[in-house]
Write an enzyme that holds these catalytic residues in place. Structure first.
Site, short mmCIF file in Angstrom:
data_model
loop_
_atom_site.label_atom_id
_atom_site.label_comp_id
_atom_site.label_asym_id
_atom_site.label_seq_id
_atom_site.Cartn_x
_atom_site.Cartn_y
_atom_site.Cartn_z
N ARG A 1 5.98 -12.38 12.52
CA ARG A 1 6.94 -12.68 11.20
C ARG A 1 8.50 -12.44 12.08
NH1 ARG A 1 9.87 -9.52 8.31
NH2 ARG A 1 8.61 -7.77 8.95
N ARG B 1 0.91 -1.19 0.05
CA ARG B 1 -0.09 -0.07 0.02
C ARG B 1 0.80 1.29 0.13
NH1 ARG B 1 -5.64 -0.13 1.42
NH2 ARG B 1 -6.45 -2.14 1.48
N HIS C 1 10.66 -14.69 -1.95
CA HIS C 1 10.96 -13.59 -2.93
C HIS C 1 11.83 -14.27 -3.97
CE1 HIS C 1 11.59 -10.22 0.29
NE2 HIS C 1 10.24 -10.55 0.02
N LYS D 1 13.48 -5.62 0.42
CA LYS D 1 14.78 -6.08 1.10
C LYS D 1 14.33 -7.17 2.33
CE LYS D 1 13.85 -4.04 5.11
NZ LYS D 1 13.59 -4.62 6.41
N ASP E 1 15.64 -7.84 8.90
CA ASP E 1 14.61 -6.63 8.58
C ASP E 1 15.32 -5.29 9.16
OD1 ASP E 1 11.58 -6.94 8.31
OD2 ASP E 1 12.28 -9.15 8.92
N TYR F 1 -0.61 -15.28 -8.48
CA TYR F 1 0.67 -14.59 -8.69
C TYR F 1 0.60 -15.03 -10.26
CZ TYR F 1 1.40 -13.79 -3.90
OH TYR F 1 1.11 -13.91 -2.44
#
Length: 344
Positions: free
Chosen positions: A177, A29, A91, A109, A190, A70
């Site tokens: 997560r 978003r 990813h 990332k 992260d 997807y």
């Protein structure tokens, strides 16, 4: 930074760059809003495994098409570039699938869980003749580029050391997560990726890395300190922590001056340049439009037909991942997706 050589793909010069978003979470978003504010692009599709979530996203943000899978996004002929913001373990496979379908990719990332998977993405991009970039938005910020330029131009002499800390407190929850190893959890990937990236930009790659840290009950790293020396003799000291609060402070010191960077490591507010032994420095600000700078960098590269961004080159993405992986393995943190035993 030199421009990489052009690819075989036709540059996009006569229309906006058309984005497809893979995943419909918070960061997607934010990125969709950034594309709307940027010059030269538009979001034309969004995909999520939950079709209802994709449709809600599309309604809220005015995106023309929503997919409940997807593969439909990969096959959409009106999508030029896929922005991947799923969680880390997915990813690599998603990026490779998009590239093989002829799409350019921008991957949140860290680009992947491991060095091997990071390299796999870029190898697939080269094989497909398509653009690929890690969505390390901090590297695209004019303020960060200004700091890097001043250090490389010798405004503080020869760099000798850097200290950077980035702490973001999360309440411990084994299902969150950030603490879930199966979902790529850990402070290094992260949070630590930001100060490590800045240290690598300003000082260079290490000859070796010293690591101390701790892990949460799930086995994910939650507090990590890294120290390394470059071939030129400069020392970097980096701290990341997912359990504590505290102001970010980044300082790079040279033989004739030093620079203090103010505000979060990932989105600095300003910096001060001190020359010699002066107590009053030069305060420098800059344009801060967050993810807009990243989107516009991708648009610029696709208009020029580049295989990679000179601001976020493949070699740097891989090099920084080697630092993170080496540190993680030194702490004994292993993801269940990794097939081989750990080797420091």
């Amino acid at each position: 930074m030199s421009e990489p050589s052009s690819t075989a793909y036709p540059p996009i010069t006569d229309r906006p760059v058309r984005w497809g978003l893979l995943a419909a979470g918070r960061i997607a978003r934010a990125f969709a809003a950034a594309v709307a504010d940027a010059e030269g692009g538009e979001v034309v599709a969004v995909a999520a495994r939950d079709a209802g979530r994709a449709q809600e996203f599309a309604r809220d943000l005015g995106v023309p098409r929503a997919y409940g899978g997807y593969e439909e996004l990969y096959a959409d002929p009106e999508v030029d570039v896929v922005y991947i913001s799923s969680t880390h373990p997915f990813h690599a496979d998603q990026a490779v699938a998009a590239l093989q379908a002829g799409k350019h990719v921008v991957v949140e990332k860290p680009t992947a869980l491991t060095v091997r998977d990071t390299e796999r993405i870029f190898e697939a991009a080269r094989a497909a003749g398509r653009f690929a970039m890690e969505a390390m938005w901090t590297r695209c910020l004019p303020l960060v580029q200004d700091v890097v330029g001043r250090v490389r131009d010798g405004q503080i002499g020869t760099p000798r050391s850097l200290a950077a800390a980035f702490t973001v407190p999360f309440d411990y929850d084994e299902d969150h997560r950030l603490f879930d190893l199966a979902n790529g959890g850990g402070a290094l990937l992260d949070i630590g990726i930001y100060p490590v990236t800045l240290a690598h930009l300003l000082l260079g790659h290490p000859t070796h890395v010293q690591v101390i840290g701790s892990t949460a009950p799930t086995g994910a790293d939650d507090l990590v300190g890294l120290q390394w020396m470059t071939p030129e003799g400069a020392v970097a000291q980096v701290l990341c922590d997912s359990r504590s609060s505290g102001a970010s402070r980044t300082v790079v010191r040279g033989t004739t001056g030093w620079i203090e960077v103010h505000g979060p490591v990932n989105d600095p507010e300003s910096f001060t340049v001190y020359r010699g032994r002066e107590s009053e420095g030069e305060l420098v600000g800059g344009e801060r439009r967050g993810l807009v700078h990243e989107a516009e960098e991708v648009h610029r590269c696709l208009r020029a037909g580049l295989p990679e961004s000179p601001a976020v080159p493949h070699a740097d993405t891989v090099a920084i991942m080697t630092i993170l992986e080496s540190a993680r393995r030194e702490l004994g943190v292993r993801y269940p997706q990794e097939e081989e035993p750990l080797h420091t």
